[in-house]
Design a protein around this motif. Structure first.
Motif, PDB file in Angstrom:
ATOM      1  N   ALA A  77       0.834  -1.206   0.000  1.00 19.06           N
ATOM      2  CA  ALA A  77       0.000   0.000   0.000  1.00 19.06           C
ATOM      3  C   ALA A  77       0.861   1.246   0.000  1.00 19.06           C
ATOM      4  O   ALA A  77       0.546   2.226  -0.688  1.00 19.06           O
ATOM      5  CB  ALA A  77      -0.922  -0.011   1.213  1.00 19.06           C
ATOM      6  N   LEU A  80       2.050   1.809  -3.383  1.00 18.76           N
ATOM      7  CA  LEU A  80       1.019   2.259  -4.315  1.00 18.76           C
ATOM      8  C   LEU A  80       0.616   3.705  -4.078  1.00 18.76           C
ATOM      9  O   LEU A  80       0.269   4.411  -5.019  1.00 18.76           O
ATOM     10  CB  LEU A  80      -0.224   1.366  -4.190  1.00 18.76           C
ATOM     11  CG  LEU A  80      -0.094   0.019  -4.870  1.00 18.76           C
ATOM     12  CD1 LEU A  80      -1.323  -0.798  -4.613  1.00 18.76           C
ATOM     13  CD2 LEU A  80       0.080   0.189  -6.349  1.00 18.76           C
ATOM     14  N   ALA A 157     -14.466  -9.929   4.114  1.00 17.02           N
ATOM     15  CA  ALA A 157     -13.368  -8.978   3.974  1.00 17.02           C
ATOM     16  C   ALA A 157     -12.673  -9.137   2.632  1.00 17.02           C
ATOM     17  O   ALA A 157     -12.273  -8.148   2.000  1.00 17.02           O
ATOM     18  CB  ALA A 157     -12.375  -9.156   5.112  1.00 17.02           C
ATOM     19  N   ALA A 161     -12.631  -6.082   0.076  1.00 16.51           N
ATOM     20  CA  ALA A 161     -11.365  -5.470  -0.337  1.00 16.51           C
ATOM     21  C   ALA A 161     -11.238  -5.467  -1.850  1.00 16.51           C
ATOM     22  O   ALA A 161     -10.778  -4.479  -2.446  1.00 16.51           O
ATOM     23  CB  ALA A 161     -10.203  -6.221   0.300  1.00 16.51           C
ATOM     24  N   LEU A 164     -13.585  -2.748  -3.209  1.00 22.07           N
ATOM     25  CA  LEU A 164     -13.142  -1.382  -2.944  1.00 22.07           C
ATOM     26  C   LEU A 164     -11.923  -1.007  -3.769  1.00 22.07           C
ATOM     27  O   LEU A 164     -11.825   0.106  -4.275  1.00 22.07           O
ATOM     28  CB  LEU A 164     -12.806  -1.230  -1.463  1.00 22.07           C
ATOM     29  CG  LEU A 164     -13.965  -1.009  -0.535  1.00 22.07           C
ATOM     30  CD1 LEU A 164     -13.475  -1.028   0.885  1.00 22.07           C
ATOM     31  CD2 LEU A 164     -14.614   0.314  -0.828  1.00 22.07           C
ATOM     32  N   ALA A 165     -10.981  -1.917  -3.917  1.00 15.29           N
ATOM     33  CA  ALA A 165      -9.721  -1.567  -4.549  1.00 15.29           C
ATOM     34  C   ALA A 165      -9.706  -1.830  -6.038  1.00 15.29           C
ATOM     35  O   ALA A 165      -8.710  -1.556  -6.691  1.00 15.29           O
ATOM     36  CB  ALA A 165      -8.585  -2.353  -3.892  1.00 15.29           C
ATOM     37  N   ARG A 167     -10.011  -1.351  -9.872  1.00 14.26           N
ATOM     38  CA  ARG A 167      -9.984  -0.197 -10.751  1.00 14.26           C
ATOM     39  C   ARG A 167     -11.159  -0.305 -11.713  1.00 14.26           C
ATOM     40  O   ARG A 167     -11.408  -1.351 -12.284  1.00 14.26           O
ATOM     41  CB  ARG A 167      -8.682  -0.180 -11.522  1.00 14.26           C
ATOM     42  CG  ARG A 167      -8.281   1.145 -12.042  1.00 14.26           C
ATOM     43  CD  ARG A 167      -6.947   1.015 -12.693  1.00 14.26           C
ATOM     44  NE  ARG A 167      -5.874   1.164 -11.723  1.00 14.26           N
ATOM     45  CZ  ARG A 167      -5.368   2.342 -11.396  1.00 14.26           C
ATOM     46  NH1 ARG A 167      -5.828   3.424 -11.943  1.00 14.26           N
ATOM     47  NH2 ARG A 167      -4.395   2.424 -10.542  1.00 14.26           N
TER      48      ARG A 167
ATOM     49  N   VAL B  28      -1.733   5.653   6.062  1.00 13.14           N
ATOM     50  CA  VAL B  28      -1.150   4.317   6.232  1.00 13.14           C
ATOM     51  C   VAL B  28      -0.546   4.186   7.627  1.00 13.14           C
ATOM     52  O   VAL B  28      -0.609   3.128   8.263  1.00 13.14           O
ATOM     53  CB  VAL B  28      -0.110   4.071   5.133  1.00 13.14           C
ATOM     54  CG1 VAL B  28       0.445   2.686   5.233  1.00 13.14           C
ATOM     55  CG2 VAL B  28      -0.750   4.249   3.785  1.00 13.14           C
ATOM     56  N   ALA B  72      -8.303  -9.090   8.547  1.00 14.19           N
ATOM     57  CA  ALA B  72      -9.415  -8.603   7.733  1.00 14.19           C
ATOM     58  C   ALA B  72      -9.476  -7.082   7.745  1.00 14.19           C
ATOM     59  O   ALA B  72      -9.688  -6.432   6.709  1.00 14.19           O
ATOM     60  CB  ALA B  72     -10.729  -9.186   8.249  1.00 14.19           C
ATOM     61  N   ALA B  75      -6.776  -5.574   5.464  1.00 12.88           N
ATOM     62  CA  ALA B  75      -7.089  -5.667   4.038  1.00 12.88           C
ATOM     63  C   ALA B  75      -8.130  -4.633   3.630  1.00 12.88           C
ATOM     64  O   ALA B  75      -7.947  -3.879   2.660  1.00 12.88           O
ATOM     65  CB  ALA B  75      -7.583  -7.074   3.709  1.00 12.88           C
ATOM     66  N   VAL B  76      -9.209  -4.539   4.401  1.00 16.44           N
ATOM     67  CA  VAL B  76     -10.270  -3.596   4.038  1.00 16.44           C
ATOM     68  C   VAL B  76      -9.810  -2.154   4.204  1.00 16.44           C
ATOM     69  O   VAL B  76     -10.100  -1.286   3.372  1.00 16.44           O
ATOM     70  CB  VAL B  76     -11.538  -3.891   4.874  1.00 16.44           C
ATOM     71  CG1 VAL B  76     -12.599  -2.876   4.601  1.00 16.44           C
ATOM     72  CG2 VAL B  76     -12.055  -5.256   4.543  1.00 16.44           C
ATOM     73  N   LEU B  78      -6.722  -0.931   3.948  1.00 15.77           N
ATOM     74  CA  LEU B  78      -5.825  -0.515   2.875  1.00 15.77           C
ATOM     75  C   LEU B  78      -6.575  -0.359   1.564  1.00 15.77           C
ATOM     76  O   LEU B  78      -6.246   0.517   0.752  1.00 15.77           O
ATOM     77  CB  LEU B  78      -4.688  -1.519   2.742  1.00 15.77           C
ATOM     78  CG  LEU B  78      -3.740  -1.454   3.936  1.00 15.77           C
ATOM     79  CD1 LEU B  78      -2.746  -2.563   3.888  1.00 15.77           C
ATOM     80  CD2 LEU B  78      -3.034  -0.132   3.973  1.00 15.77           C
ATOM     81  N   ALA B  79      -7.615  -1.161   1.344  1.00 21.29           N
ATOM     82  CA  ALA B  79      -8.429  -0.966   0.136  1.00 21.29           C
ATOM     83  C   ALA B  79      -9.140   0.380   0.180  1.00 21.29           C
ATOM     84  O   ALA B  79      -9.227   1.084  -0.842  1.00 21.29           O
ATOM     85  CB  ALA B  79      -9.433  -2.101  -0.001  1.00 21.29           C
ATOM     86  N   ILE B  80      -9.624   0.759   1.366  1.00 18.35           N
ATOM     87  CA  ILE B  80     -10.282   2.064   1.498  1.00 18.35           C
ATOM     88  C   ILE B  80      -9.293   3.189   1.239  1.00 18.35           C
ATOM     89  O   ILE B  80      -9.607   4.175   0.562  1.00 18.35           O
ATOM     90  CB  ILE B  80     -10.918   2.184   2.895  1.00 18.35           C
ATOM     91  CG1 ILE B  80     -12.144   1.295   2.996  1.00 18.35           C
ATOM     92  CG2 ILE B  80     -11.328   3.605   3.192  1.00 18.35           C
ATOM     93  CD1 ILE B  80     -12.716   1.241   4.368  1.00 18.35           C
ATOM     94  N   LEU B  82      -6.614   3.041  -0.638  1.00 18.73           N
ATOM     95  CA  LEU B  82      -6.359   3.084  -2.090  1.00 18.73           C
ATOM     96  C   LEU B  82      -7.483   3.809  -2.817  1.00 18.73           C
ATOM     97  O   LEU B  82      -7.240   4.637  -3.706  1.00 18.73           O
ATOM     98  CB  LEU B  82      -6.247   1.666  -2.640  1.00 18.73           C
ATOM     99  CG  LEU B  82      -4.870   1.058  -2.698  1.00 18.73           C
ATOM    100  CD1 LEU B  82      -4.958  -0.310  -3.306  1.00 18.73           C
ATOM    101  CD2 LEU B  82      -3.993   1.927  -3.539  1.00 18.73           C
ATOM    102  N   SER B  83      -8.721   3.517  -2.428  1.00 16.82           N
ATOM    103  CA  SER B  83      -9.860   4.148  -3.082  1.00 16.82           C
ATOM    104  C   SER B  83      -9.884   5.648  -2.842  1.00 16.82           C
ATOM    105  O   SER B  83     -10.126   6.445  -3.767  1.00 16.82           O
ATOM    106  CB  SER B  83     -11.139   3.483  -2.577  1.00 16.82           C
ATOM    107  OG  SER B  83     -12.240   4.140  -3.070  1.00 16.82           O
ATOM    108  N   ARG B  86      -7.257   7.314  -4.932  1.00 17.99           N
ATOM    109  CA  ARG B  86      -7.628   7.496  -6.332  1.00 17.99           C
ATOM    110  C   ARG B  86      -8.561   8.679  -6.496  1.00 17.99           C
ATOM    111  O   ARG B  86      -8.536   9.355  -7.518  1.00 17.99           O
ATOM    112  CB  ARG B  86      -8.310   6.249  -6.849  1.00 17.99           C
ATOM    113  CG  ARG B  86      -7.340   5.137  -7.029  1.00 17.99           C
ATOM    114  CD  ARG B  86      -7.752   4.243  -8.146  1.00 17.99           C
ATOM    115  NE  ARG B  86      -6.906   3.076  -8.092  1.00 17.99           N
ATOM    116  CZ  ARG B  86      -7.332   1.919  -7.651  1.00 17.99           C
ATOM    117  NH1 ARG B  86      -8.589   1.777  -7.281  1.00 17.99           N
ATOM    118  NH2 ARG B  86      -6.527   0.904  -7.598  1.00 17.99           N
TER     119      ARG B  86
END
Lengths: 207, 101
Positions: A77, A80, A157, A161, A164-165, A167, B28, B72, B75-76, B78-80, B82-83, B86
């Motif tokens: 992360a 990225l 989860a 994930a 949400l991530a 593209r 982060v 869990a 993962a969620v 870090l996805a948030i 990333l979103s 963006r």
């Protein structure tokens, strides 16, 4: 004090110093990549402390899951989203951090006084031959429902994930080309936000 | 080895995690501070399991569940991040005010 107890005390001191130093580095270092690697140091020191607490299975799970999965995920992360930007100075920022330091020290003093004033109902430590079999028996008898719920939580989860991530692509803007995935150039929300905040100066430099 | 030393160590780790959670600007780093909090709780659970319940180790079961939930959450989270990155092109916590007013 016999030899085993001395070895335990010395290793506890070394692991405690390593863990506290690495945790302070995680919080205080300016470079976040160094923080992520020091977070791995915190996890490994904690696995050593778990071994001192006769929890070998949890120590192995700590190394596998935290160091092997969570830390690598955090590093990905960072790679990225790592964009060096000078943070704008917040008004009363020093007051905020000073208040946080005082609150944390007060909380630590409170917890410490509670720990040393409570009379704990200590029991003599019985060394189990294998903790894995005991944990497995617990998982499949009296902790069966939380075990299954944890597996459903992991599935949720995973799906969340990915959703949400992911593209997003625009498949309706394909211009005759069949095998080309047209990527959306910029999200409209970002463009809108920049259009709104453009009169306010944002001192952000892409490096 | 005493129970109190382990509890004191866990409380120190918890306080460091709370400090990082409140004062970090990078999103982060906020997630890393949350991981520190989870690990402090795990250390508490395991020390109680060793010193108070060593024949019937229920604290280790709880620690395994905490590790699962922490994975869990990472993962969620870090996805948030990333979103959000963006959409807003920043990871500064001070500029995440989409739901503020």
């Amino acid at each position: 004090m016999n030899l085993a107890e001395g070895v335990q005390n010395v290793s506890f001191a070394i692991l405690a110093v390593m863990m506290l130093g690495a945790a302070l580095g995680v919080v205080l270092l300016p470079n976040i990549v160094h923080s992520a690697f020091l977070l791995g140091g915190v996890f490994i020191s904690l696995a050593g402390l778990y071994l001192l607490l006769n929890a070998d299975f949890v120590a192995a799970a700590q190394v596998l899951i935290y160091v092997g999965a969570v830390n690598v995920l955090i590093l990905f992360a960072i790679m990225l989203v790592n964009r060096r930007e000078p943070y704008t100075v917040v008004r009363w920022g020093w007051l905020r951090s000073g208040a946080t330091v005082s609150v944390c020290i007060g909380l630590f003093a409170f917890l410490g006084s509670m720990i040393f004033s409570t009379h704990w109902a200590l029991k003599p430590i019985v060394a189990l031959p294998s903790t894995v079999s005991v944990i497995g028996i617990h998982f499949f008898t009296d902790f069966l429902l939380p075990f299954e719920v944890a597996s459903i939580l992991l599935l949720i989860a995973l799906v969340g994930a990915i959703v949400l991530a992911r593209r997003e692509y625009l498949p309706d803007e394909a211009t005759g080309e069949e095998f080309e995935l047209v990527e959306r150039p910029r999200d409209p929300v970002a463009a809108l936000a920049e259009a709104i905040e453009s009169p306010l100066e944002r001192p952000i430099g892409r490096i | 080895m005493q129970l109190q030393y382990f509890l004191l160590l866990a409380s120190a780790l918890f306080c460091i995690g709370i400090y990082g959670l409140v004062t970090s600007r990078n999103a982060v780093r906020v997630l890393m501070s949350i991981e520190l909090l989870f690990n402090a709780v795990n250390l508490n659970l395991l020390s109680f399991s060793n010193y108070l319940d060593s024949t019937d180790i229920r604290g280790q079961i709880f620690a395994v569940f905490v590790i699962t939930v922490a994975a869990a959450e990472a993962a969620v989270g870090l996805a948030i991040i990333l979103s959000i990155y963006r959409n807003r092109e920043t990871v500064d916590m001070e500029q995440f005010n989409l739901l503020k007013w």
